[in-house]
Design an enzyme around this catalytic site. Structure first.
Site, PDB file in Angstrom:
ATOM      1  N   GLN A  89       0.835  -1.200   0.000  1.00 34.75           N
ATOM      2  CA  GLN A  89       0.000   0.000   0.000  1.00 34.75           C
ATOM      3  C   GLN A  89       0.872   1.252   0.000  1.00 34.75           C
ATOM      4  OE1 GLN A  89      -3.269  -0.591   2.586  1.00 34.75           O
ATOM      5  NE2 GLN A  89      -3.858   1.560   2.680  1.00 34.75           N
ATOM      6  N   GLN A  92       0.659 -11.242  10.840  1.00 36.05           N
ATOM      7  CA  GLN A  92       1.225 -10.252   9.925  1.00 36.05           C
ATOM      8  C   GLN A  92       0.538  -8.901  10.018  1.00 36.05           C
ATOM      9  OE1 GLN A  92      -0.231  -8.843   6.760  1.00 36.05           O
ATOM     10  NE2 GLN A  92       1.097  -9.598   5.156  1.00 36.05           N
ATOM     11  N   ARG A 151      -9.820  -8.030   4.392  1.00 31.19           N
ATOM     12  CA  ARG A 151      -8.686  -7.482   5.140  1.00 31.19           C
ATOM     13  C   ARG A 151      -8.710  -5.956   5.115  1.00 31.19           C
ATOM     14  NH1 ARG A 151      -3.177  -5.937   4.142  1.00 31.19           N
ATOM     15  NH2 ARG A 151      -1.665  -6.762   5.656  1.00 31.19           N
ATOM     16  N   SER A 153       3.530  -6.432   2.979  1.00 33.89           N
ATOM     17  CA  SER A 153       2.225  -6.322   3.634  1.00 33.89           C
ATOM     18  C   SER A 153       1.131  -6.966   2.785  1.00 33.89           C
ATOM     19  CB  SER A 153       1.920  -4.855   3.948  1.00 33.89           C
ATOM     20  OG  SER A 153       0.773  -4.736   4.744  1.00 33.89           O
ATOM     21  N   LEU A 154       0.208  -6.166   2.205  1.00 33.57           N
ATOM     22  CA  LEU A 154      -0.868  -6.761   1.405  1.00 33.57           C
ATOM     23  C   LEU A 154      -0.323  -7.545   0.214  1.00 33.57           C
ATOM     24  CD1 LEU A 154      -1.845  -5.281  -1.552  1.00 33.57           C
ATOM     25  CD2 LEU A 154      -2.073  -3.374   0.024  1.00 33.57           C
ATOM     26  N   HIS A 163       0.356  -2.623  11.090  1.00 34.33           N
ATOM     27  CA  HIS A 163       1.414  -3.500  11.620  1.00 34.33           C
ATOM     28  C   HIS A 163       1.822  -3.134  13.042  1.00 34.33           C
ATOM     29  CE1 HIS A 163       1.494  -5.532   7.848  1.00 34.33           C
ATOM     30  NE2 HIS A 163       1.575  -4.368   7.235  1.00 34.33           N
TER      31      HIS A 163
END
Length: 317
Positions: free
Chosen positions: A9, A255, A118, A93-94, A206
């Site tokens: 992102q 995560q 998510r 991440s994503l 996070h």
């Protein structure tokens, strides 16, 4: 050996994927199918938002995440058609969800449904919070941990800041409540950090503040069957492949609410023999991180049709 790494992102832009959509039928089908899948979770026309924006809407977490993954799936399928498959894969991440698609662990429908949820859950977890993320330049891990600990101690745990992303040597992102991030930033400047750059984000990603999103994802994972990996996935929260006793669902749950070790993941792949890496996603941010992290690795970045065609030509596909 080939590694494929997926962007996270913050790199999204209006117009992303439009040239692929106009030229390649399989990419067009992927984007159109994505709308049908994710619109059941969040009202979103993937093609319209990606190509027309506006940018401030595309940048909202619940929309960014499905858009980025749909783009990544479309490009991954084009690479497959050209005979290019990863030996190792990971994502920021994503981007980890796109890596799981590349590895055959999740199919297209499952990964799009999950990423839409998510994004929704992370948005919900951020509502009502005054939060901030900032990139810290020129400080080592120990210094960042110490300064975050000092800020948390000063605020007696009522507000929190944590190290969220280890992108490359010399760049670490901190995240959390705005007051705590500001205090940690002040301590970091005193400790010699070169620069601290606020990031345009809408949540304390996070960190433990994302636990509500992790809990909701854990419930979703109970209904998901993860298939055996065809390529080796390096997981964000540990910076390596999963161990036999670890589960993908638990790693994905962790995560969303703990640090992303991109630097460690890249080093792990290279130490395993990866000498060529393809970045998939808008922008070339991860390619820059890779070049700052390891030497003697050929790096390609696929953001456009021109990038894609040059990459498959150079790789001899």
């Amino acid at each position: 050996m080939l590694g494929i790494v997926y962007a996270g992102q913050g790199t999204q832009r209006v117009g992303m994927g439009q040239d692929f959509y106009e030229k390649y039928e399989s990419f067009r089908q992927t984007i159109d199918n994505a709308t049908g899948i994710v619109s059941k979770v969040t009202d979103m026309d993937v093609a319209k938002l990606c190509f027309e924006g506006p940018a401030e809407v595309l940048s909202q977490t619940k929309y960014t995440q499905p858009a980025m993954v749909a783009f990544a799936i479309g490009v991954t399928k084009l690479l497959r058609e050209a005979g290019i498959n990863a030996d190792y894969t990971c994502g920021l991440s994503l981007g980890e969800y796109s890596a799981l698609f590349e590895a055959g662990t999740l199919d297209e429908k499952a990964v799009l449904e999950l990423i839409a949820k998510r994004g929704k859950y992370m948005t919900e977890a951020s509502e009502g919070l005054d939060v901030k993320m900032a990139a810290v330049m020129g400080a080592d891990r120990e210094t960042v941990f110490e300064c975050c600990d000092k800020a948390n101690a000063e605020l007696k745990g009522e507000k929190i800041v944590q190290a969220a992303n280890f992108n490359c040597p010399g760049q670490i992102v901190i995240s959390g409540d705005a007051l705590a991030v500001d205090k940690a930033s002040a301590y970091l400047k005193e400790a010699g950090a070169k620069r601290i750059v606020p990031l345009k984000v809408s949540g304390p990603f996070h960190t433990s503040l994302m636990k509500p999103a992790g809990d909701k994802l854990a419930e979703e994972f109970k209904n998901i069957s993860f298939k055996e990996e065809k390529s080796k996935v390096v997981f964000n929260c540990v910076g390596r492949e999963k161990k036999e006793e670890e589960s993908i669902s638990k790693l994905l749950e962790k995560q969303v609410q703990s640090s992303v070790y991109l630097e460690d993941s890249i080093k792990y792949m290279v130490n395993a023999g990866v000498d060529t890496i393809i970045e998939i996603g808008p922008g070339k941010a991860i390619s820059k991180f890779i070049n700052k992290t390891v030497n003697d690795v050929k790096v390609y970045s696929i953001d456009s049709v021109e990038d894609f065609e040059n990459t498959i030509k150079e790789l001899g596909a």
